[in-house]
Scaffold this motif. Structure first.
Motif, PDB file in Angstrom:
ATOM      1  N   TYR A 108       0.829  -1.212   0.000  1.00  7.80           N
ATOM      2  CA  TYR A 108       0.000   0.000   0.000  1.00  7.80           C
ATOM      3  C   TYR A 108       0.861   1.259   0.000  1.00  7.80           C
ATOM      4  N   LYS A 114      -4.798   9.205   2.854  1.00  8.45           N
ATOM      5  CA  LYS A 114      -5.443   7.885   2.843  1.00  8.45           C
ATOM      6  C   LYS A 114      -4.467   6.800   2.410  1.00  8.45           C
ATOM      7  N   HIS A 307      -5.256  -6.710  15.833  1.00  9.50           N
ATOM      8  CA  HIS A 307      -6.070  -6.552  14.611  1.00  9.50           C
ATOM      9  C   HIS A 307      -5.137  -6.169  13.466  1.00  9.50           C
ATOM     10  N   ILE A 309      -3.923  -3.828  10.218  1.00 14.73           N
ATOM     11  CA  ILE A 309      -3.941  -2.371  10.038  1.00 14.73           C
ATOM     12  C   ILE A 309      -5.207  -2.005   9.262  1.00 14.73           C
ATOM     13  N   PRO A 310      -5.974  -1.024   9.748  1.00 15.21           N
ATOM     14  CA  PRO A 310      -7.208  -0.624   9.053  1.00 15.21           C
ATOM     15  C   PRO A 310      -6.935  -0.215   7.598  1.00 15.21           C
ATOM     16  N   ASN A 311      -7.946  -0.368   6.744  1.00 16.21           N
ATOM     17  CA  ASN A 311      -7.893   0.050   5.331  1.00 16.21           C
ATOM     18  C   ASN A 311      -6.858  -0.713   4.506  1.00 16.21           C
ATOM     19  N   THR A 312      -6.455  -1.909   4.970  1.00 18.84           N
ATOM     20  CA  THR A 312      -5.522  -2.704   4.164  1.00 18.84           C
ATOM     21  C   THR A 312      -6.187  -4.022   3.772  1.00 18.84           C
ATOM     22  N   ASN A 313      -7.541  -4.015   3.699  1.00 16.05           N
ATOM     23  CA  ASN A 313      -8.265  -5.198   3.251  1.00 16.05           C
ATOM     24  C   ASN A 313      -7.969  -6.402   4.152  1.00 16.05           C
ATOM     25  N   ASP A 314      -7.885  -6.135   5.482  1.00 16.32           N
ATOM     26  CA  ASP A 314      -7.607  -7.193   6.470  1.00 16.32           C
ATOM     27  C   ASP A 314      -6.318  -7.965   6.198  1.00 16.32           C
ATOM     28  N   CYS A 337       3.908  -4.695   8.629  1.00 21.71           N
ATOM     29  CA  CYS A 337       3.099  -5.446   9.589  1.00 21.71           C
ATOM     30  C   CYS A 337       3.141  -6.929   9.236  1.00 21.71           C
ATOM     31  N   LEU A 373      -1.801   5.371  11.431  1.00 20.26           N
ATOM     32  CA  LEU A 373      -2.457   4.438  10.504  1.00 20.26           C
ATOM     33  C   LEU A 373      -2.755   3.086  11.160  1.00 20.26           C
ATOM     34  N   GLY A 375      -4.243   2.131  14.054  1.00 18.65           N
ATOM     35  CA  GLY A 375      -5.395   1.823  14.898  1.00 18.65           C
ATOM     36  C   GLY A 375      -4.903   1.561  16.319  1.00 18.65           C
TER      37      GLY A 375
END
Length: 444
Positions: A108, A114, A307, A309-314, A337, A373, A375
């Motif tokens: 990403y 964003k 969890h 990282i948000p916005n990385t399509n899980d 991550c 980024l 969370g």
């Protein structure tokens, strides 16, 4: 220990282990020593108790984080490009038989506040929310040119000599805007700053092709792969390889003092009163501090989370690049991550790193754009370490010193240093024309 070796390697960091492996495979007699009682030096991998000791000074991590030995936290985490140079080196030395790789889920880039998936092909460019409709068409044309480009086939060059045309001029020909240039240069071609714009475009085009070919290799969401149990597996795999070729590894050797002959050339290493003789010494900067200079420092944060990282399509494993321009900085920031899916943490736990070339003495504030980024985090550690490069002349003192690890979360700059050192030591170039399918244990 009183023996004669071709090369003595000091430190079992990644670079030193790869070199030791390459030299052993070449038939040189190698002795590999480390002052620590563990493998990896700066690039070691820690369990939870070791992590707590290093950053909190206690050996009692909180119980809710799970079992200490389920953690393998790499201190210098870097993903490998599936078709990249490091993978070729690993196959060349056959060390791949000791390692299992798994594809990384996501790649990403941070753009205008964003996080977006990095588009790598003409089809992905058309779908990417990073660009407006007209820009998408221009980007698609550029991607098609790069995909078709073949150095040996002038028909694919469209009349341009990429050894002479700069990246800036090539991009101008396709009319791409600064925003697009930013993610192409930093997230696809993996440049660390903007100097590449005024350098010949061939390098950038080759880097983009490497990214696209690596992405295609495992049909995953990213061009990267990572060993199960983390990078700590690499030094140990090289130690096993070295033993096969008659090399010797010795851990827990204090002092490791380099000895010189009357011409000032390294001729041996003394530890605990015994001297092993050699023709050349290879080491990391910490073993010869008077032959290196400080060139910068890296700020990093290590976070434990429950969890993705948000916005990385899980994504259970992911790299996010934050280009310097997006943050008003002089160098990029990197988020890495990994999780239990690569066996580096207990089930349900994720480990995230944020790193950058430090421009201040305050990592907490400086790394904030990357940390924001992530969370919610369960625990976070901050750290700054100095980076050194050699200033000696190896032809005069027979000492070959690696450069400290940079802030990037991928291996391309690290392995370039290793290959340059190999050529300086041996006068040869590593043959990297290997069968890439040998590292395809990356499937489940």
């Amino acid at each position: 220990m009183d023996e004669e070796y071709d090369v003595i390697v000091l430190g079992t960091g990644l670079k030193e282990c790869i070199l030791s492996g390459l030299l052993s495979v070449d038939g040189l007699k190698v002795l590999h020593m480390d002052r620590n009682d563990y493998y990896g030096g700066e690039s070691t991998s820690l369990n939870l108790i070791q992590l707590w000791k290093k950053f909190r000074g206690s050996d009692k991590p909180p119980a809710h984080l799970g079992s200490s030995r389920d953690y393998n936290v790499d201190m210098i985490p870097k993903f490998m490009m599936a078709n990249g140079t490091l993978v070729r080196v690993l196959i060349h030395t056959d060390v791949t038989k000791y390692l299992y790789f798994k594809a990384v889920d996501g790649s990403y880039v941070f753009n205008k506040g964003k996080v977006h998936k990095v588009p790598a092909t003409d089809m992905e460019a058309l779908k990417s929310p990073l660009m407006g409709i007209f820009e998408k068409r221009r980007a698609r044309k550029f991607f098609l040119y790069v995909q078709a480009y073949d150095e040996k086939d002038p028909k694919t060059h469209e009349g341009m000599d990429l050894m002479r045309v700069t990246t800036r001029d090539l991009i101008a020909k396709y009319g791409l805007d600064d925003n697009t240039v930013d993610f192409i240069g930093h997230a696809l071609a993996l440049h660390r700053d903007d100097r590449y714009l005024d350098e010949p475009a061939l390098d950038t085009v080759k880097r983009m092709k490497l990214y696209a070919e690596s992405l295609a290799r495992f049909q995953g969401g990213s061009p990267y792969i990572y060993p199960l149990y983390g990078l700590g597996e690499l030094p140990q795999a090289f130690a096993r390889l070295s033993a096969v070729y008659g090399g010797t590894y010795m851990l827990n050797k204090p002092e490791c003092k380099v000895e010189y002959d009357e011409e000032g050339k390294a001729c041996g290493v003394t530890s605990e009163g015994e001297t092993a003789r050699c023709k050349k010494v290879v080491c990391d900067p910490s073993y010869l501090p008077n032959k290196v200079r400080k060139i910068g420092k890296v700020a990093r944060a290590i976070a434990i989370m429950s969890h993705p990282i948000p916005n990385t399509n899980d994504s259970h494993s992911v790299q996010i690049i934050l280009p310097q321009k997006q943050l008003g900085r002089r160098s990029d920031m990197y988020v890495f991550c990994c999780s239990y899916s690569h066996n580096v943490a207990p089930k349900g736990k994720f480990i995230a790193f944020v790193s950058t070339e430090a421009e201040t003495d305050n990592p907490e504030t400086e790394l904030k754009p990357g940390i924001d980024l992530l969370g919610p985090v369960e625990d976070i550690f901050f750290d700054i370490y100095d980076r050194y490069e050699p200033v000696n002349e190896p032809s005069l003192d027979s000492c070959f010193i690696s450069t400290s690890y940079d802030a990037t979360t991928h291996f391309e700059s690290t392995v370039t240093d290793v290959l340059n050192m190999y050529t300086m030591i041996t006068g040869k170039v590593v043959d990297l024309s290997v069968d890439l399918s040998a590292a395809s244990a990356a499937e489940e």
